[in-house]
Design an enzyme around this catalytic site. Structure first.
Site, PDB file in Angstrom:
ATOM      1  N   HIS A 152       0.911  -1.088  -0.092  1.00 27.65           N
ATOM      2  CA  HIS A 152       0.079   0.224   0.100  1.00 27.65           C
ATOM      3  C   HIS A 152       1.263   1.156  -0.167  1.00 27.65           C
ATOM      4  CE1 HIS A 152      -4.283  -1.746   1.352  1.00 27.65           C
ATOM      5  NE2 HIS A 152      -3.613  -2.273   0.997  1.00 27.65           N
ATOM      6  N   TYR A 159      -9.453   4.912   7.879  1.00 28.12           N
ATOM      7  CA  TYR A 159      -9.782   5.517   8.864  1.00 28.12           C
ATOM      8  C   TYR A 159     -10.612   6.385   9.313  1.00 28.12           C
ATOM      9  CZ  TYR A 159      -5.031   3.114  10.182  1.00 28.12           C
ATOM     10  OH  TYR A 159      -4.153   2.023  10.305  1.00 28.12           O
ATOM     11  N   PRO A 174      -3.794  -0.973  18.927  1.00 22.70           N
ATOM     12  CA  PRO A 174      -3.655  -0.766  17.895  1.00 22.70           C
ATOM     13  C   PRO A 174      -3.998   0.322  16.252  1.00 22.70           C
ATOM     14  CG  PRO A 174      -5.774  -1.709  18.619  1.00 22.70           C
ATOM     15  CD  PRO A 174      -5.177  -1.138  19.730  1.00 22.70           C
ATOM     16  N   LYS A 224       1.105  -1.011  15.641  1.00 20.60           N
ATOM     17  CA  LYS A 224       2.387  -0.900  15.627  1.00 20.60           C
ATOM     18  C   LYS A 224       3.044  -1.638  16.279  1.00 20.60           C
ATOM     19  CE  LYS A 224       4.074   3.248  13.749  1.00 20.60           C
ATOM     20  NZ  LYS A 224       4.090   2.288  11.919  1.00 20.60           N
ATOM     21  N   TYR A 245       3.922   6.270  10.315  1.00 22.74           N
ATOM     22  CA  TYR A 245       3.573   5.440  10.217  1.00 22.74           C
ATOM     23  C   TYR A 245       3.913   4.075   9.418  1.00 22.74           C
ATOM     24  CZ  TYR A 245      -1.391   2.776   7.936  1.00 22.74           C
ATOM     25  OH  TYR A 245      -2.740   1.912   8.204  1.00 22.74           O
TER      26      TYR A 245
HETATM   27  P1  RFL Z   1       2.267 -12.333  21.517  1.00 22.49           P
HETATM   28  O1  RFL Z   1       2.110 -12.026  19.797  1.00 22.49           O
HETATM   29  O2  RFL Z   1       1.356 -12.146  22.462  1.00 22.49           O
HETATM   30  O3  RFL Z   1       3.410 -13.532  21.606  1.00 22.49           O
HETATM   31  C1  RFL Z   1       3.851 -13.936  22.531  1.00 22.49           C
HETATM   32  C2  RFL Z   1       4.175 -16.007  22.986  1.00 22.49           C
HETATM   33  O4  RFL Z   1       3.918 -16.428  23.452  1.00 22.49           O
HETATM   34  C3  RFL Z   1       3.350 -17.226  24.253  1.00 22.49           C
HETATM   35  N1  RFL Z   1       3.144 -17.439  25.764  1.00 22.49           N
HETATM   36  C4  RFL Z   1       4.019 -18.638  26.418  1.00 22.49           C
HETATM   37  N2  RFL Z   1       4.865 -19.523  25.842  1.00 22.49           N
HETATM   38  C5  RFL Z   1       5.234 -20.382  27.052  1.00 22.49           C
HETATM   39  N3  RFL Z   1       4.992 -19.971  28.510  1.00 22.49           N
HETATM   40  C6  RFL Z   1       4.445 -18.866  28.905  1.00 22.49           C
HETATM   41  N4  RFL Z   1       4.044 -18.936  30.180  1.00 22.49           N
HETATM   42  C7  RFL Z   1       3.598 -18.169  28.123  1.00 22.49           C
HETATM   43  N5  RFL Z   1       2.931 -17.040  27.839  1.00 22.49           N
HETATM   44  C8  RFL Z   1       2.997 -16.753  26.793  1.00 22.49           C
HETATM   45  C9  RFL Z   1       2.187 -16.902  23.506  1.00 22.49           C
HETATM   46  O5  RFL Z   1       0.777 -18.050  23.511  1.00 22.49           O
HETATM   47  C10 RFL Z   1       2.295 -16.190  22.230  1.00 22.49           C
HETATM   48  O6  RFL Z   1       2.785 -17.167  21.141  1.00 22.49           O
HETATM   49  O7  RFL Z   1       4.013 -11.390  21.534  1.00 22.49           O
HETATM   50  P2  RFL Z   1       4.320 -10.660  20.481  1.00 22.49           P
HETATM   51  O8  RFL Z   1       5.806 -11.695  19.676  1.00 22.49           O
HETATM   52  O9  RFL Z   1       5.355  -9.998  20.990  1.00 22.49           O
HETATM   53  O10 RFL Z   1       4.699  -9.886  19.158  1.00 22.49           O
HETATM   54  C11 RFL Z   1       3.637  -9.322  19.365  1.00 22.49           C
HETATM   55  C12 RFL Z   1       2.809  -8.827  18.386  1.00 22.49           C
HETATM   56  O11 RFL Z   1       1.476  -9.788  18.832  1.00 22.49           O
HETATM   57  C13 RFL Z   1       1.239  -7.741  18.710  1.00 22.49           C
HETATM   58  O12 RFL Z   1       2.238  -6.542  19.532  1.00 22.49           O
HETATM   59  C14 RFL Z   1       0.362  -7.229  17.684  1.00 22.49           C
HETATM   60  O13 RFL Z   1      -0.120  -8.526  17.642  1.00 22.49           O
HETATM   61  C15 RFL Z   1      -0.216  -6.094  17.892  1.00 22.49           C
HETATM   62  N6  RFL Z   1      -1.155  -6.017  16.728  1.00 22.49           N
HETATM   63  C16 RFL Z   1      -0.804  -4.830  15.150  1.00 22.49           C
HETATM   64  N7  RFL Z   1       1.053  -4.810  15.668  1.00 22.49           N
HETATM   65  C17 RFL Z   1       0.799  -4.394  14.255  1.00 22.49           C
HETATM   66  O14 RFL Z   1       2.391  -4.549  14.660  1.00 22.49           O
HETATM   67  N8  RFL Z   1       0.136  -4.163  13.212  1.00 22.49           N
HETATM   68  C18 RFL Z   1      -1.537  -3.852  12.997  1.00 22.49           C
HETATM   69  O15 RFL Z   1      -2.033  -4.462  12.917  1.00 22.49           O
HETATM   70  C19 RFL Z   1      -1.958  -5.149  14.251  1.00 22.49           C
HETATM   71  N9  RFL Z   1      -3.087  -4.934  14.732  1.00 22.49           N
HETATM   72  C20 RFL Z   1      -2.697  -6.218  16.620  1.00 22.49           C
HETATM   73  C21 RFL Z   1      -3.324  -5.640  15.621  1.00 22.49           C
HETATM   74  C22 RFL Z   1      -3.390  -6.799  17.835  1.00 22.49           C
HETATM   75  C23 RFL Z   1      -4.980  -6.893  18.178  1.00 22.49           C
HETATM   76  N10 RFL Z   1      -5.117  -7.754  18.499  1.00 22.49           N
HETATM   77  C24 RFL Z   1      -5.739  -8.756  18.803  1.00 22.49           C
HETATM   78  C25 RFL Z   1      -4.533  -7.867  20.391  1.00 22.49           C
HETATM   79  C26 RFL Z   1      -4.656  -5.870  15.535  1.00 22.49           C
HETATM   80  C27 RFL Z   1      -5.613  -6.427  16.824  1.00 22.49           C
HETATM   81  C28 RFL Z   1      -7.141  -7.079  16.661  1.00 22.49           C
HETATM   82  C1  PHB Z   2      -5.079  -4.665  10.307  1.00 20.22           C
HETATM   83  O1  PHB Z   2      -5.643  -5.030   9.456  1.00 20.22           O
HETATM   84  O2  PHB Z   2      -5.789  -5.355  11.519  1.00 20.22           O
HETATM   85  C2  PHB Z   2      -4.837  -3.663  11.318  1.00 20.22           C
HETATM   86  C3  PHB Z   2      -4.459  -2.508  10.170  1.00 20.22           C
HETATM   87  C4  PHB Z   2      -4.294  -0.885  10.786  1.00 20.22           C
HETATM   88  C5  PHB Z   2      -4.830  -0.749  12.167  1.00 20.22           C
HETATM   89  C6  PHB Z   2      -4.643  -2.124  12.971  1.00 20.22           C
HETATM   90  C7  PHB Z   2      -5.070  -3.026  12.381  1.00 20.22           C
HETATM   91  O3  PHB Z   2      -3.914   0.022  12.851  1.00 20.22           O
END
Ligand code: RFL
Ligand code: PHB
Length: 395
Positions: free
Chosen positions: A74, A203, A295, A299, A389
């Site tokens: 994008h 957005y 979110p 980031k 961004y």
């Molecule tokens: P994770 O992905 O949570 O991974 C942690 C792992 O540790 C495991 N775990 C354990 N393992 C062993 N022993 C234990 N006691 C444990 N406890 C936990 C878990 O099962 C898991 O596999 O952390 P990490 O690696 O730091 O990664 C962070 C990202 O996952 C998170 O920041 C993003 O998903 C946030 N996020 C977004 N980030 C972006 O950069 N771009 C996005 O577009 C974006 N959109 C989002 C998001 C997060 C969302 N949710 C659901 C919170 C959109 C959403 C809706």
């Molecule tokens: C997503 O595609 O899940 C997404 C994209 C942009 C955001 C947050 C989530 O700011």
């Protein structure tokens, strides 16, 4: 059973797997311990937007092949308010940078495949993981596998176990300072079998609340609605979600949101959180274990990857040259980026959401609209948004 490795990594999310991959490329051995099954982590629906720097790193380290094929590049995003859309030309404002839509669980699949193909070890379904002795030079991780307890001795532990993991809470109280902000709203997110209604992300600021139009592929849409923090998704039948999204995302009379079968539905809390420092003895926290952002700026995953780049470089320098300086400075280096990303995520969140009656008045709404108007009419302001961004440069 007792065993040994150089770096013990707790958590097979983006932080843990990327760290293990980078260490392997530098000749450093690691073992990843993950509480969940491989299937679970490979199907967990989460982030979708990768910064230019994250994309470059995946490509440069040989795990970008599927992303190059399936990711959607994008060049801009749209901000919608007052019933009109305004494009932010990300590429034009940043000297050609882009963002890529590629689901987090696809990144996870690619990293797991690469680690296993290279003979790396990921222990899935590790039970009762606990960490010990990280105030000294031989920290240990204990976990249960089948019926036996395994003790993994290592030189360093990387706590990559997410916001609800065990590593951060194991650090003695008093050693960490916590910075925390909880927002008075959440997101209701859906994944739907529907063609995206726009080529770029939208957005939307609306008097009924924020909405976001994103996507995963030419056939799958990802959409979010601002809702109450304690919202019961059961009170949101699919039709009601589509109607609300249509209202909030509409721009002009003719704009119509494509609808389809809802494949997944969930609530995401909105929180800003940082601990300082991100290390304690021979334990290093990375990713969501150390900090989370709301979110709105997309980031979290990108910041997790940025942390482990710094950690991998520091560990590599230690093993190659016996130099501990970068390890000592790990937290300091990471936190400079973390706080800039916190600021950006807070700012995007504050500009685009309704804060509810108690915290908000007519003044705030006018201020938000003025901010949106400014960001979409001043090149300098749009450029500030764009450079954050697509991702700030790595130190
Ligand atoms: P994770 O992905 O949570 O991974 C942690 C792992 O540790 C495991 N775990 C354990 N393992 C062993 N022993 C234990 N006691 C444990 N406890 C936990 C878990 O099962 C898991 O596999 O952390 P990490 O690696 O730091 O990664 C962070 C990202 O996952 C998170 O920041 C993003 O998903 C946030 N996020 C977004 N980030 C972006 O950069 N771009 C996005 O577009 C974006 N959109 C989002 C998001 C997060 C969302 N949710 C659901 C919170 C959109 C959403 C809706
Ligand atoms: C997503 O595609 O899940 C997404 C994209 C942009 C955001 C947050 C989530 O700011």
């Amino acid at each position: 059973m007792n065993r040994r490795t150089q770096v013990g990594i707790v958590g097979a999310g983006p932080a843990g797997l990327m760290l293990s991959h980078l260490l392997h490329l530098a000749g450093v051995e690691s073992v990843v311990l993950e509480a969940r099954s491989r299937k679970y982590v490979e199907e967990r629906v989460r982030a979708g937007l990768l910064e230019q720097g994250t994309v470059n790193l995946l490509n440069e380290t040989g795990v970008g092949e599927r992303m190059k094929r399936l990711g959607l590049v994008h060049h801009g995003i749209e901000l919608r308010f007052g019933g009109r859309g305004h494009r932010i030309d990300l590429s034009g404002l940043t000297g050609g940078s882009t963002v890529t839509i590629y689901a987090q669980h696809e990144v996870i699949k690619d990293l797991i495949a690469a680690r296993l193909a290279a003979g790396g070890e990921i222990v899935f379904e590790a039970g009762d993981v606990s960490i010990h002795d990280f105030d000294g030079p031989t920290p240990k991780i204990r976990y249960r596998m089948d019926r036996s307890v395994v003790e993994l001795s290592c030189d360093f532990i990387a706590g990559c176990d997410g916001f609800r993991g065990i590593c951060r809470p194991t650090i003695p109280a008093g050693a960490l300072t916590t910075y925390d902000r909880i927002y008075p709203f959440a997101w209701l997110g859906i994944l739907a079998e529907a063609r995206p209604s726009s080529d770029e992300l939208i957005y939307a600021y609306h008097e009924r609340g924020f909405a976001l139009h994103s996507m995963r592929s030419p056939e799958i849409t990802r959409l979010y609605l601002q809702c109450a923090p304690d919202e019961d998704p059961g009170k949101w039948p699919d039709e009601k979600i589509w109607d609300e999204l249509q209202l909030r995302l509409a721009a002009g009379a003719g704009w119509k949101l494509n609808r389809g079968v809802v494949l997944q539905k969930g609530i995401t809390e909105m929180r800003s959180f940082v601990v300082e420092p991100m290390q304690s003895g021979t334990l290093f926290l990375a990713g969501d274990a150390a900090h989370i952002v709301p979110p709105t700026g997309a980031k979290g995953l990108n910041l997790a990857v940025a942390d482990v780049r710094v950690l991998a470089r520091a560990l590599t320098d230690y093993y190659a040259n016996g130099n501990r300086e970068l390890l000592t400075k790990y937290s300091e280096i990471c936190l400079r980026r973390v706080w800039k990303v916190q600021r950006f995520s807070w700012w995007m969140t504050s500009m685009l959401h309704r804060f509810g009656n108690e915290n908000e008045n007519a003044f705030d709404q006018r201020r938000q609209l003025a901010e949106l108007d400014y960001v979409t009419s001043s090149r300098a302001a749009a450029q500030t948004l764009a450079e954050n961004y697509v991702g700030l440069p790595m130190e």
